[in-house]
Design an enzyme around this catalytic site. Sequence first.
Site, short mmCIF file in Angstrom:
data_model
loop_
_atom_site.label_atom_id
_atom_site.label_comp_id
_atom_site.label_asym_id
_atom_site.label_seq_id
_atom_site.Cartn_x
_atom_site.Cartn_y
_atom_site.Cartn_z
N ASP A 13 -12.37 -18.83 35.24
CA ASP A 13 -13.78 -19.21 35.80
C ASP A 13 -14.31 -18.26 36.77
O ASP A 13 -13.18 -17.21 37.45
CB ASP A 13 -13.41 -20.62 36.46
CG ASP A 13 -14.74 -21.39 36.95
OD1 ASP A 13 -15.84 -21.28 36.65
OD2 ASP A 13 -14.59 -21.91 38.15
N ASP A 15 -17.03 -19.07 39.66
CA ASP A 15 -17.37 -19.83 40.87
C ASP A 15 -16.10 -20.49 41.51
O ASP A 15 -15.49 -21.37 40.72
CB ASP A 15 -18.55 -20.65 40.90
CG ASP A 15 -19.53 -20.01 40.32
OD1 ASP A 15 -20.82 -20.50 40.84
OD2 ASP A 15 -19.60 -18.89 39.94
N SER A 101 -18.15 -18.50 32.66
CA SER A 101 -18.63 -19.26 33.98
C SER A 101 -19.80 -20.15 33.49
O SER A 101 -20.71 -19.90 32.81
CB SER A 101 -19.04 -18.33 34.93
OG SER A 101 -19.74 -18.76 35.91
N GLY A 102 -19.87 -21.42 34.06
CA GLY A 102 -21.02 -22.24 34.17
C GLY A 102 -21.98 -21.84 35.08
O GLY A 102 -22.90 -22.28 35.10
N LYS A 146 -16.54 -22.93 27.30
CA LYS A 146 -15.65 -22.01 27.84
C LYS A 146 -14.27 -21.58 26.90
O LYS A 146 -13.81 -20.99 26.63
CB LYS A 146 -15.32 -22.64 29.18
CG LYS A 146 -16.27 -22.36 30.29
CD LYS A 146 -15.59 -22.89 31.47
CE LYS A 146 -16.64 -22.73 32.81
NZ LYS A 146 -15.80 -22.69 34.03
N ASN A 172 -14.83 -28.63 34.43
CA ASN A 172 -15.58 -28.02 33.20
C ASN A 172 -14.44 -26.71 32.70
O ASN A 172 -14.71 -26.40 31.61
CB ASN A 172 -16.69 -27.09 33.91
CG ASN A 172 -17.74 -26.91 32.85
OD1 ASN A 172 -17.87 -27.41 31.92
ND2 ASN A 172 -18.13 -25.50 33.08
#
Length: 213
Positions: A13, A15, A101-102, A146, A172
């Site tokens: 991921d 962040d 990444s979101g 993802k 997530n």
Amino acid sequence: MPVAPARFLVVLDADSTLIRNEVIELIADEAGRGAEVAAATEAAMRGEVDFASSLRSRVEALEGVPVAAFARVLARIEPTPGVRELIAAVHERGGAVGVVSGGFHEILDTVAPNLGVDVWRANRLATRDGVLSGTVDGAIVDAAGKAAALREWADENGVPLTRTLAIGDGANDLEMMAVAGLGVAFNAKPAVRERADLVVGPVDLAEVIPLLP
């Protein structure tokens, strides 16, 4: 990506994992809405709300932020301790590194290559006349997105899923962690720690190096 096949694949991921920051909060600061967006981000990462719906509402709060503000946001980005060491170790062992990444390509397109990441995928922010329009451009990278990215990159590199490792902190990330051969909770929310294969406590990605195949 490295020439296939790679020996193994590590997907992180972005962040609060690859970097210490939550980028959407930094952008929201530029609109004077940092605290409001931070609260919504925390709820999403705990899994209390649907990620895609939450992201759309948080991006609405960014409407009017000038694209020029991305330079100030980039200046505030802090790579997570140990990230360069982990990526170097993956490459030394013949592996590949992906980041999904979101967050947003507008930041990750600078940060990821600077850290040595091989491939990355994120959301894109729609713009109009040099400012953010408050919408996401294209499909949202959510939990399913993802997991799909991890599967796709593993296939492209000839890596069986048993030789993949996923590292994340929020709800997530749970689907990609479940798909991977090893799902690692890093700097993670309680719900993620409970469902991970392994929990890394110190906020230092070098702690992951002994887990590499």
